[in-house]
Design a protein around this motif. Structure first.
Motif, PDB file in Angstrom:
ATOM      1  N   TYR A   1       0.829  -1.206   0.000  1.00 52.80           N
ATOM      2  CA  TYR A   1       0.000   0.000   0.000  1.00 52.80           C
ATOM      3  C   TYR A   1       0.864   1.256   0.000  1.00 52.80           C
ATOM      4  N   PRO A   2       0.358   2.348  -0.568  1.00 51.73           N
ATOM      5  CA  PRO A   2       1.069   3.629  -0.519  1.00 51.73           C
ATOM      6  C   PRO A   2       0.864   4.288   0.847  1.00 51.73           C
ATOM      7  N   ALA A   3       1.465   3.694   1.856  1.00 55.59           N
ATOM      8  CA  ALA A   3       1.282   4.175   3.225  1.00 55.59           C
ATOM      9  C   ALA A   3       2.487   3.783   4.056  1.00 55.59           C
ATOM     10  N   ASP A   4       2.677   4.496   5.160  1.00 56.44           N
ATOM     11  CA  ASP A   4       3.755   4.200   6.108  1.00 56.44           C
ATOM     12  C   ASP A   4       3.155   3.584   7.366  1.00 56.44           C
TER      13      ASP A   4
ATOM     14  N   VAL B   1       4.321  -9.832  24.638  1.00 54.16           N
ATOM     15  CA  VAL B   1       4.902  -8.785  23.809  1.00 54.16           C
ATOM     16  C   VAL B   1       4.092  -7.499  23.991  1.00 54.16           C
ATOM     17  N   LEU B   2       4.769  -6.397  24.163  1.00 53.95           N
ATOM     18  CA  LEU B   2       4.124  -5.082  24.264  1.00 53.95           C
ATOM     19  C   LEU B   2       4.570  -4.239  23.069  1.00 53.95           C
ATOM     20  N   VAL B   3       3.575  -3.803  22.264  1.00 53.77           N
ATOM     21  CA  VAL B   3       3.839  -2.945  21.119  1.00 53.77           C
ATOM     22  C   VAL B   3       3.139  -1.618  21.373  1.00 53.77           C
ATOM     23  N   THR B   4       3.847  -0.509  21.208  1.00 57.61           N
ATOM     24  CA  THR B   4       3.271   0.798  21.517  1.00 57.61           C
ATOM     25  C   THR B   4       3.342   1.728  20.304  1.00 57.61           C
ATOM     26  N   ASN B   5       2.404   2.682  20.336  1.00 63.81           N
ATOM     27  CA  ASN B   5       2.389   3.773  19.352  1.00 63.81           C
ATOM     28  C   ASN B   5       2.400   3.257  17.909  1.00 63.81           C
ATOM     29  N   ILE B   6       1.318   2.575  17.541  1.00 63.76           N
ATOM     30  CA  ILE B   6       1.160   2.042  16.185  1.00 63.76           C
ATOM     31  C   ILE B   6       0.346   3.037  15.360  1.00 63.76           C
ATOM     32  N   ALA B   7       0.830   3.349  14.171  1.00 64.96           N
ATOM     33  CA  ALA B   7       0.118   4.312  13.317  1.00 64.96           C
ATOM     34  C   ALA B   7       0.235   3.894  11.854  1.00 64.96           C
ATOM     35  N   LEU B   8      -0.851   4.094  11.112  1.00 67.87           N
ATOM     36  CA  LEU B   8      -0.853   3.862   9.670  1.00 67.87           C
ATOM     37  C   LEU B   8      -1.153   5.192   8.996  1.00 67.87           C
ATOM     38  N   LEU B   9      -0.162   5.686   8.223  1.00 65.28           N
ATOM     39  CA  LEU B   9      -0.267   6.999   7.609  1.00 65.28           C
ATOM     40  C   LEU B   9      -0.259   6.869   6.088  1.00 65.28           C
ATOM     41  N   PRO B  10      -1.395   7.047   5.434  1.00 67.34           N
ATOM     42  CA  PRO B  10      -1.418   7.067   3.969  1.00 67.34           C
ATOM     43  C   PRO B  10      -0.584   8.241   3.450  1.00 67.34           C
ATOM     44  N   GLN B  11       0.031   8.071   2.323  1.00 61.05           N
ATOM     45  CA  GLN B  11       0.875   9.122   1.765  1.00 61.05           C
ATOM     46  C   GLN B  11       0.041  10.343   1.380  1.00 61.05           C
ATOM     47  N   ASN B  12       0.443  11.490   1.908  1.00 60.98           N
ATOM     48  CA  ASN B  12      -0.194  12.782   1.600  1.00 60.98           C
ATOM     49  C   ASN B  12      -1.659  12.837   2.026  1.00 60.98           C
ATOM     50  N   GLN B  13      -2.023  12.037   3.027  1.00 59.45           N
ATOM     51  CA  GLN B  13      -3.395  12.025   3.523  1.00 59.45           C
ATOM     52  C   GLN B  13      -3.377  11.952   5.053  1.00 59.45           C
ATOM     53  N   PRO B  14      -4.513  12.283   5.697  1.00 56.86           N
ATOM     54  CA  PRO B  14      -4.568  12.221   7.161  1.00 56.86           C
ATOM     55  C   PRO B  14      -4.364  10.803   7.682  1.00 56.86           C
ATOM     56  N   LYS B  15      -3.971  10.706   8.927  1.00 54.15           N
ATOM     57  CA  LYS B  15      -3.713   9.419   9.571  1.00 54.15           C
ATOM     58  C   LYS B  15      -4.987   8.566   9.577  1.00 54.15           C
ATOM     59  N   LEU B  16      -4.831   7.280   9.228  1.00 56.46           N
ATOM     60  CA  LEU B  16      -5.963   6.377   9.191  1.00 56.46           C
ATOM     61  C   LEU B  16      -6.131   5.619  10.503  1.00 56.46           C
TER      62      LEU B  16
ATOM     63  N   SER C   1     -10.838  16.363  -2.001  1.00 54.25           N
ATOM     64  CA  SER C   1      -9.500  15.833  -2.284  1.00 54.25           C
ATOM     65  C   SER C   1      -8.965  14.951  -1.167  1.00 54.25           C
ATOM     66  N   THR C   2      -9.703  14.859  -0.069  1.00 52.69           N
ATOM     67  CA  THR C   2      -9.267  14.035   1.051  1.00 52.69           C
ATOM     68  C   THR C   2      -9.824  12.619   0.907  1.00 52.69           C
ATOM     69  N   ASP C   3      -8.912  11.652   0.895  1.00 53.17           N
ATOM     70  CA  ASP C   3      -9.313  10.244   0.791  1.00 53.17           C
ATOM     71  C   ASP C   3      -8.184   9.410   1.386  1.00 53.17           C
ATOM     72  N   ASN C   4      -8.391   8.940   2.607  1.00 56.53           N
ATOM     73  CA  ASN C   4      -7.303   8.239   3.287  1.00 56.53           C
ATOM     74  C   ASN C   4      -7.555   6.753   3.477  1.00 56.53           C
ATOM     75  N   PHE C   5      -8.542   6.187   2.743  1.00 55.31           N
ATOM     76  CA  PHE C   5      -8.768   4.748   2.900  1.00 55.31           C
ATOM     77  C   PHE C   5      -8.984   3.999   1.586  1.00 55.31           C
ATOM     78  N   SER C   6      -9.282   4.695   0.497  1.00 52.25           N
ATOM     79  CA  SER C   6      -9.551   3.994  -0.761  1.00 52.25           C
ATOM     80  C   SER C   6      -8.327   3.238  -1.275  1.00 52.25           C
ATOM     81  N   PHE C   7      -7.135   3.633  -0.841  1.00 51.76           N
ATOM     82  CA  PHE C   7      -5.925   2.956  -1.292  1.00 51.76           C
ATOM     83  C   PHE C   7      -5.902   1.490  -0.868  1.00 51.76           C
TER      84      PHE C   7
END
Length: 666
Positions: free
Chosen positions: A56-59, A73-88, A127-133
Motif C-alpha cells: 500500500y502507498p502508506a507508512d 509482547v508489548l507494542v506501543t504507538n502504532i500508526a498507519l499513515l497514507p501518503q499525503n493524507q490524514p492518519k488512518l 480531495s481528502t481520501d485516506n482509505f480507498s488505497f
C-alpha cells in the motif's frame, strides 16, 4: 533402597558433574532463547512493516516492540499513515501473548491480544481520501481488476469464512476503541468501550451514531473456530430502549427498530464447489415502517428464521429445511435462483397445520388489521408453487392452495366480514385518503338492486372481468398465471389478476393504497367469504356493481348510466353496456376512447368484438344480437362535454394493456 544408596555413594562425583553440565546447558539454552526471541520479534515487526508498505502507498509506524515478561509482547504507538493524507489508524498499546511452541520453532504465533486506546479515522471528501488505497494496487496506482470476478460466490464466501475463523485468536480484549467514518457527507462514528473474547465467549458494549441515529447496544455471543460456529445477540439497555437500524431510511425510505436481534452460523459445508451454510436469526419487538409495506408501523413481537443457504456457480438457494416463524405461525419457504444458462426463479411455500387462532393472532398489527381480534376454530394448511424460466416465460407454473379443516369463525372482532349482507356505508379512497362516503342499500337513491341491472351489463362485465364468478370460490389461477406471464414479458404491471370477488373485497374492506401485503390480506378475506359462504354470490355482484368506480367521482351503475347516457340502468342497450364494461379497468381514461369525429378508437372496437364473440359462445346473447352490434355509442350525458374533439396524436395503445383479467377465453 540400600542398593540405590550404595550406587549414589559410589557415583556421587560423576552425578554431580553431570547435573552441573545439564544445568549449565539449560542456562545457556535459556539465555540463547531470550536473545533469540528478541531477534524473532524484531524480525517479525520488520516483516510486517515491509509487507504493508510494499502493498500500500502508506507508512506503518511502530514506536516500540519488546517483551514485557516471559511470553508477553508489548507494542506501543502504532500508526498507519497514507501518503499525503490524514492518519488512518492510531493505537496506543497492543499486548499479545506468544505461543512458546512457535518461539522454539523460530516464528511467532500470538494467542491473545489486549488492544487499548485506538482510533480509526476514515475520510473521503473532495480531495481528502485516506482509505480507498486499501482497495488499490501500489505502483501504477490503478484500481484492482474487478472485471474478472468469479461467478461462484460460494467459493469466495467459503474462503472468506475459513480465513476469518482460522485467524481468530484464543482471546481478545479491546478497550476504548473508536471509529469515525466520513464519506461524501455521510458520517458514522462508533465508540467501543469494551469487547472481550475469552474461552469462546463474546461480550461487548458499543455506541454507534449514523447521521442522526444513535444506538447504545450490548453484544453477547459465542465463537468456536473449529466448528465454524458463531452466534451473537444484540440488545439495548433499559435507558436506550429499542435499537434503530440506521441508513435504511435514507436508502429505502423505511425505518426499522428492534428490542433484541440474534444472528448465528451453526455449520458450513463446502462440497462439489457449493457452499451450504446453516444458521438462525430471530428478532423480538421488531417494528418496521415503509409506505410500500403498510400504512402504519408493522410490529412483530417474536419472529425467527432457521436458514439453510446454498451458493454455487450461478446458483443460489434457500433450501427446504429452512423455516420461518412469525409469532406462532410457521412456514417452510424454498427459493432457487439460477443465472445461467438462463435465469430461472423458483419459489415454494409450505406449512404444517396451523390452528386458526394461532394464525390470526400471529398476523402482525399494522399489516393485517382486518383480522385483528378475530377468533376461530379449526386449522389451516398452505401450499404455493411458482417457477419461471425467463427463456420460456410461457411455461410459467403457479399454483396456490389454502386448505382448512373444521374452520369456523366464532368472533369476527371489530371488522365484521359479513357486512356485505346488509346495508353499510362505503368509503372511497384516492391515494390512500378517503374522498367520499355513501350508503350501499335502499336508503341511497342511487342504489340499484340486482334485478334492475340489465342483463347486457351483467354479462358483459362478467365476460370481460370474471366469466367463472358464479362457479369459482374467489380465485382463478389460470387467469392469474396468464397475467403473470404478460407482466413478466412487458417488464411492468400491465395486467391484473383479480377476480370480481377480489375487486369487491379490495373496494369494500381495504384502502386503495397499494402495499406489498395488501394482496395477501385481500386474498385471505376473499377465501373466508367464499369458503364460508358468508355472502351469496348474487349479493356480492350487486354490491360490486353499486360501488365500483366508473369515472371522475362516478361510483355505481346508476351514477354511471346517468353520467354517460342520461339514462337509468334498466334503459342501457348492448353497446352502452359494452362501453361501461370496457372502462372498468381504467375508468378515468374513457376520454381516450374517442376520435376527433366522436367515434370509438381501435381498442374499444376490439373490445366490443371480442366480448360479444365470447358472450355469443356462452349463449349470453343471440346470433342476431351479436350481428347487430355497432361500434358506436352516443355520450348523451355529462361525460360527452368532457370529450375534446382533436386529432389523435397519442401513441396507439396495445389492446392488452387495458384488457381486464379474462379478456381471453380460458
Amino acid at each position: 533402597m540400600s542398593k540405590f544408596r550404595d550406587f549414589f555413594v559410589r557415583n556421587k562425583k560423576k552425578l554431580l558433574i553431570g547435573a552441573g553440565v545439564f544445568l549449565s546447558l539449560l542456562i545457556i539454552s535459556f539465555v540463547a532463547f531470550l536473545l533469540n526471541r528478541e531477534r524473532i520479534l524484531q524480525f517479525a515487526v520488520a516483516k510486517v512493516i515491509k509487507k504493508v508498505e510494499s502493498k500500500y502507498p502508506a507508512d506503518l509506524q511502530i514506536g516500540k516492540a519488546e517483551f514485557k515478561d516471559f511470553n508477553t509482547v508489548l507494542v506501543t504507538n502504532i500508526a498507519l499513515l497514507p501518503q499525503n493524507q490524514p492518519k488512518l489508524l492510531q493505537i496506543d498499546t497492543v499486548e499479545a501473548t506468544v505461543s512458546f511452541r512457535s518461539l522454539f520453532l523460530g516464528r511467532m504465533v500470538f494467542k491473545q491480544f489486549d488492544v487499548a486506546n485506538g482510533m480509526v479515522t476514515a475520510f473521503k471528501q473532495d480531495s481528502t481520501d485516506n482509505f480507498s488505497f486499501l482497495f488499490k494496487k501500489k505502483g501504477k496506482g490503478e484500481p484492482a481488476d474487478t472485471t474478472a470476478k468469479s461467478s461462484n460466490y460460494g467459493t469466495l464466501l467459503n474462503k472468506l469464512i475459513e480465513t476469518a475463523f482460522e485467524n481468530v485468536p484464543d482471546g481478545v480484549n479491546f478497550r476504548n476503541m473508536g471509529v469515525l467514518f466520513k464519506n461524501e457527507g455521510r458520517t458514522i462514528s462508533m465508540n467501543l468501550p469494551t469487547l472481550l473474547v475469552e474461552d469462546g465467549g463474546i461480550d461487548a458494549r458499543m455506541t454507534i451514531t449514523t447521521d442522526s441515529v444513535t444506538n447504545t447496544m450490548y453484544v453477547k455471543g459465542l465463537i468456536d473456530p473449529a466448528k465454524y460456529l458463531l452466534s451473537a445477540k444484540f440488545y439495548g439497555d433499559s435507558q436506550s430502549g429499542s435499537i434503530e437500524v440506521p441508513y435504511i431510511e435514507q436508502k429505502f425510505g423505511a425505518t426499522m427498530r428492534f428490542d433484541t436481534l440474534s444472528l448465528s452460523i451453526t455449520d458450513k459445508v463446502y462440497k462439489n464447489n457449493q457452499l451450504t451454510i446453516r444458521g438462525e436469526s430471530s428478532a423480538y419487538g421488531l417494528v418496521l415502517n415503509h409506505p410500500k409495506i403498510a400504512d402504519e408501523n408493522v410490529t412483530v413481537q417474536n419472529g425467527a428464521l432457521k436458514y439453510v443457504i446454498t451458493l454455487g456457480d450461478h446458483y443460489y438457494a434457500l433450501e427446504p429445511e429452512s423455516e420461518v416463524r412469525i409469532n406462532k405461525a410457521i412456514f417452510y419457504p424454498q427459493l432457487t435462483y439460477e443465472t445461467k444458462p438462463s435465469r430461472k426463479i423458483g419459489i415454494k411455500v409450505d406449512s404444517p397445520e396451523i390452528p386458526a387462532n394461532d394464525l390470526f393472532s400471529s398476523l402482525p398489527p399494522g399489516l393485517f388489521d382486518t383480522f385483528q381480534g378475530i377468533k376461530a376454530t379449526g386449522t389451516f394448511k398452505y401450499k404455493m408453487n411458482f417457477f419461471v424460466d425467463m427463456a420460456q416465460v410461457d411455461s410459467l407454473k403457479f399454483d396456490s392452495d389454502l386448505d382448512a379443516k373444521n374452520f369456523q369463525i366464532t368472533d369476527f372482532g371489530p371488522n365484521d366480514l359479513r357486512k356485505l349482507n346488509t346495508e353499510f356505508v362505503h368509503t372511497v379512497y384516492e391515494k390512500g385518503k378517503p374522498v367520499r362516503s355513501f350508503a350501499v342499500g335502499p336508503s341511497n337513491p342511487n342504489f340499484t338492486p340486482f334485478n334492475q341491472i340489465p342483463r347486457y351489463l351483467k354479462y358483459a362485465i362478467l365476460t370481460a372481468e370474471d366469466p367463472r364468478f358464479f362457479t369459482h370460490k374467489g380465485f382463478h389461477e389460470g387467469a392469474f398465471r396468464h397475467s403473470l406471464i404478460t407482466n413478466i414479458k412487458e417488464g411492468s404491471f400491465v395486467r391484473g389478476g383479480s377476480t370480481v370477488s377480489m375487486q369487491l373485497v379490495k373496494n369494500a374492506f381495504l384502502t386503495r393504497k397499494k402495499t406489498i401485503t395488501r394482496k395477501v390480506e385481500e386474498s385471505l378475506i376473499v377465501w373466508i367469504i367464499e369458503n364460508l359462504r358468508l355472502t351469496p354470490k348474487e349479493r356480492m355482484y350487486e354490491v360490486y356493481l353499486n360501488i365500483i368506480e366508473w369515472g371522475p367521482n362516478v361510483y355505481g351503475v346508476k351514477e354511471a348510466a346517468n353520467f354517460y347516457f342520461s339514462k337509468s340502468p334498466s334503459q342501457l342497450n348492448l353497446e352502452e353496456s359494452l362501453f361501461l364494461a370496457s372502462i372498468v379497468p381504467k375508468p378515468k381514461q374513457y376520454r381516450t376512447y374517442f376520435d376527433v369525429y366522436g367515434g370509438l378508437r381501435a381498442y374499444p372496437r376490439y373490445f366490443f368484438k371480442l366480448i360479444t364473440g365470447n358472450m355469443l359462445k356462452r349463449g349470453l346473447i343471440s346470433s342476431s344480437e351479436h350481428a347487430s352490434v355497432s361500434p358506436y355509442v352516443n355520450l348523451n350525458g355529462r361525460a360527452g362535454s368532457f370529450i375534446i374533439a382533436k386529432p389523435d396524436t397519442t401513441q396507439i395503445m396495445d389492446t392488452l394493456q387495458l384488457a381486464p383479467i379474462d379478456l381471453l377465453d380460458f
